[in-house]
Scaffold this motif. Sequence first.
Motif, PDB file in Angstrom:
ATOM      1  N   ASP A 161     -10.324  11.103   2.598  1.00 39.69           N
ATOM      2  CA  ASP A 161      -9.841   9.794   3.072  1.00 39.69           C
ATOM      3  C   ASP A 161      -8.527   9.919   3.839  1.00 39.69           C
ATOM      4  O   ASP A 161      -8.054   8.947   4.425  1.00 39.69           O
ATOM      5  N   VAL A 162      -7.905  11.092   3.748  1.00 39.28           N
ATOM      6  CA  VAL A 162      -6.564  11.241   4.325  1.00 39.28           C
ATOM      7  C   VAL A 162      -6.645  12.121   5.575  1.00 39.28           C
ATOM      8  O   VAL A 162      -6.979  13.300   5.492  1.00 39.28           O
ATOM      9  N   LEU A 182       5.970   6.282   7.358  1.00 35.92           N
ATOM     10  CA  LEU A 182       4.557   6.243   6.928  1.00 35.92           C
ATOM     11  C   LEU A 182       3.717   5.484   7.945  1.00 35.92           C
ATOM     12  O   LEU A 182       2.593   5.866   8.247  1.00 35.92           O
ATOM     13  N   GLU A 183       4.307   4.405   8.457  1.00 36.74           N
ATOM     14  CA  GLU A 183       3.582   3.580   9.425  1.00 36.74           C
ATOM     15  C   GLU A 183       3.354   4.363  10.722  1.00 36.74           C
ATOM     16  O   GLU A 183       2.252   4.349  11.266  1.00 36.74           O
ATOM     17  N   ILE A 189      -0.028   7.055   7.445  1.00 33.69           N
ATOM     18  CA  ILE A 189      -0.375   7.640   6.144  1.00 33.69           C
ATOM     19  C   ILE A 189      -0.557   6.507   5.137  1.00 33.69           C
ATOM     20  O   ILE A 189       0.277   5.605   5.039  1.00 33.69           O
ATOM     21  N   ASP A 190      -1.665   6.580   4.387  1.00 30.52           N
ATOM     22  CA  ASP A 190      -1.934   5.558   3.378  1.00 30.52           C
ATOM     23  C   ASP A 190      -1.855   6.182   1.979  1.00 30.52           C
ATOM     24  O   ASP A 190      -2.792   6.861   1.545  1.00 30.52           O
ATOM     25  N   PRO A 191      -0.741   5.960   1.263  1.00 33.05           N
ATOM     26  CA  PRO A 191      -0.592   6.599  -0.055  1.00 33.05           C
ATOM     27  C   PRO A 191      -1.589   6.140  -1.119  1.00 33.05           C
ATOM     28  O   PRO A 191      -1.686   6.770  -2.160  1.00 33.05           O
ATOM     29  N   THR A 192      -2.333   5.074  -0.873  1.00 30.68           N
ATOM     30  CA  THR A 192      -3.280   4.622  -1.904  1.00 30.68           C
ATOM     31  C   THR A 192      -4.559   5.461  -1.918  1.00 30.68           C
ATOM     32  O   THR A 192      -5.345   5.360  -2.852  1.00 30.68           O
ATOM     33  N   ARG A 193      -4.784   6.262  -0.882  1.00 33.14           N
ATOM     34  CA  ARG A 193      -6.030   7.041  -0.816  1.00 33.14           C
ATOM     35  C   ARG A 193      -5.957   8.224  -1.781  1.00 33.14           C
ATOM     36  O   ARG A 193      -4.986   8.952  -1.788  1.00 33.14           O
ATOM     37  N   TYR A 194      -6.984   8.372  -2.595  1.00 37.95           N
ATOM     38  CA  TYR A 194      -6.893   9.384  -3.640  1.00 37.95           C
ATOM     39  C   TYR A 194      -7.871  10.551  -3.468  1.00 37.95           C
ATOM     40  O   TYR A 194      -7.914  11.449  -4.292  1.00 37.95           O
ATOM     41  N   ILE A 195      -8.676  10.548  -2.421  1.00 37.30           N
ATOM     42  CA  ILE A 195      -9.593  11.664  -2.162  1.00 37.30           C
ATOM     43  C   ILE A 195      -9.181  12.305  -0.838  1.00 37.30           C
ATOM     44  O   ILE A 195      -8.841  11.581   0.109  1.00 37.30           O
ATOM     45  N   LYS A 213     -19.165   8.144   2.126  1.00 38.01           N
ATOM     46  CA  LYS A 213     -17.781   7.715   1.896  1.00 38.01           C
ATOM     47  C   LYS A 213     -17.686   6.185   1.758  1.00 38.01           C
ATOM     48  O   LYS A 213     -17.002   5.675   0.880  1.00 38.01           O
ATOM     49  N   ASN A 264      -8.438  19.111  -5.356  1.00 39.84           N
ATOM     50  CA  ASN A 264      -9.543  18.129  -5.372  1.00 39.84           C
ATOM     51  C   ASN A 264     -10.886  18.783  -5.674  1.00 39.84           C
ATOM     52  O   ASN A 264     -11.757  18.181  -6.277  1.00 39.84           O
ATOM     53  N   SER A 319      -2.076  11.514  -6.318  1.00 36.23           N
ATOM     54  CA  SER A 319      -3.096  11.151  -5.317  1.00 36.23           C
ATOM     55  C   SER A 319      -2.822  11.825  -3.968  1.00 36.23           C
ATOM     56  O   SER A 319      -1.667  12.055  -3.590  1.00 36.23           O
ATOM     57  N   THR A 320      -3.904  12.129  -3.236  1.00 34.58           N
ATOM     58  CA  THR A 320      -3.782  12.860  -1.973  1.00 34.58           C
ATOM     59  C   THR A 320      -2.950  12.094  -0.942  1.00 34.58           C
ATOM     60  O   THR A 320      -2.131  12.687  -0.239  1.00 34.58           O
ATOM     61  N   GLY A 321      -3.156  10.791  -0.859  1.00 31.10           N
ATOM     62  CA  GLY A 321      -2.409   9.978   0.110  1.00 31.10           C
ATOM     63  C   GLY A 321      -0.916  10.048  -0.158  1.00 31.10           C
ATOM     64  O   GLY A 321      -0.101  10.193   0.764  1.00 31.10           O
ATOM     65  N   ALA A 322      -0.552   9.958  -1.441  1.00 36.89           N
ATOM     66  CA  ALA A 322       0.866  10.013  -1.815  1.00 36.89           C
ATOM     67  C   ALA A 322       1.437  11.400  -1.548  1.00 36.89           C
ATOM     68  O   ALA A 322       2.611  11.525  -1.173  1.00 36.89           O
ATOM     69  N   ARG A 356       0.849  -1.208   0.000  1.00 37.41           N
ATOM     70  CA  ARG A 356       0.000   0.000   0.000  1.00 37.41           C
ATOM     71  C   ARG A 356       0.873   1.242   0.000  1.00 37.41           C
ATOM     72  O   ARG A 356       0.523   2.266  -0.563  1.00 37.41           O
ATOM     73  N   GLN A 357       2.018   1.134   0.667  1.00 45.76           N
ATOM     74  CA  GLN A 357       2.910   2.302   0.726  1.00 45.76           C
ATOM     75  C   GLN A 357       3.469   2.670  -0.650  1.00 45.76           C
ATOM     76  O   GLN A 357       3.933   3.770  -0.864  1.00 45.76           O
TER      77      GLN A 357
END
Lengths: 424, 83
Positions: B60-61, B46-47, B51-57, A358, A283, A256-259, A94-95
Amino acid sequence: MAGFNDQALNETAAAQIKVWRDAEKKAESAGTKTVQKPYNYIPSLIALCVFFIVMLGAGIVLMGKSFSEFAKGFVIVFLIATLAYMFGGQAISRQYGFGAEAWGILLGMLIANTVGTPKWVLPACQVEFFIKTGLVLLGAEVLFGKILAIGIPGIFVAWVVTPIVLVCTYIFGQKILKIPSKSLNIVISADMSVCGTSAAIAVAAASRAKKEELTLAIGLSLVFTAIMMIALPAFIKAVGIPEILGGAWMGGTIDSTGAVAAAGAFLGQKAMYVAATIKMIQNVMIGVTAFCVAVYWCLRVDCTAGRTVGAGEIWLRFPKFVLGFLAASILFSLLDSNLSPGMADAILDQGVVRGGTKLLRDWFFALSFAAIGLSTNFRALTQYFKGGKPLILYACGQSLNLLLTLGMAYIMFYLVFPEITAKI
Amino acid sequence: MKKETSMLQNICNLMVSFSFCLIFVYIFLPYVTASVDILNRMSQQLESKDIDPTRYISTDVAQVKEAEDYFKTVFEDNRQARQ
């Protein structure tokens, strides 16, 4: 130990702290006894599947399609989406951005291109339907009031550079690279310039792009996001770019926001805050971008040369989900701005969004990724990749994005509004 | 002429490609992350920050909300200081 001068008060406080600690311990031990085992999820997953079949099935019937055919195939689509959630839970991968979305497409494509998707599953691969439903729900999370979060510099970095890059990349793709599919061109341009997967989904639906085109755009975005998330903070540190400028740069360029949050965290706390906020402002552009693309497609792309299009025809062609998305966004933005901050957080963010839209939105997108995979042919996908044009488009567009965003962030945060930077 | 593949062959192909994906995600990526120092440090960071880099909205972060609150406080404090 409480620090009162009166000994009696100290003793009372100590006694009350002890009572609180004991209660805390009791609650903790009760919590450990109620561990959620994986198989505990099965009944709720079955209930969720039935709920989706009934809810989406009603829409399918309204569209004049067969409910029973949809219901039969949907079980498989739901199963693939659930497996994608399960495999996408691996923390390390996931990271690198390899989560449930990527697994959904991958699992579906593996099945479709080896044993083949059974014919009875295909009526349930309603990619467009799932995406559009998810997008309307997403509208509730896109609040216009957020664009002022970091002041005017944020608006310039996110709202001025982004449309310039989007339009330039699209024109570059059409005039220089001569990409045959306009929808592929616009989906990649939006994906790269606005905010990755979510913008790609919205623009793909607005321009009626093929699912292979969306798959390709998402794939490119996932790869570039993983690379940029690691490379950009390393480069910023090596070159010695200030934290706030670096944060604004990453916020405006990583998809992406998470990244973005991850890359910001590698640089420092302030960089993470600036990067995440710039991305949040970007966004908000999803709905506006989808609306503009839908209008452009109706007026210019879908019409025959030399023929004027009437208002009625434009209305017929216009993808109505964009209106749903904007209506939800405007309604929730108004509610958010009229409620007190605490109330807005409790009712909208923690209540309606986290407790409802959500969760459903996540599932609709997961279902659409599984359905995309199940109905995507490798051979068809490679045709779109001919000559590596999508890759060149993405790389060139992203280079322009990097240059313009860095320039704009420097001008805004260090030349025009240095007082805002000083406050941060 | 297009060569037809048998169902058994197709199932084998599915199993092989699926196993490859699992090995890549569950063995290769964690192994590379643990072996390369900089990746390992990034992963731990990250852990620890969840933080979860897969979240795109942005909703969600969690860090987006944190950042929003931070800026609200900073700008509010500055406004009060000026008054």
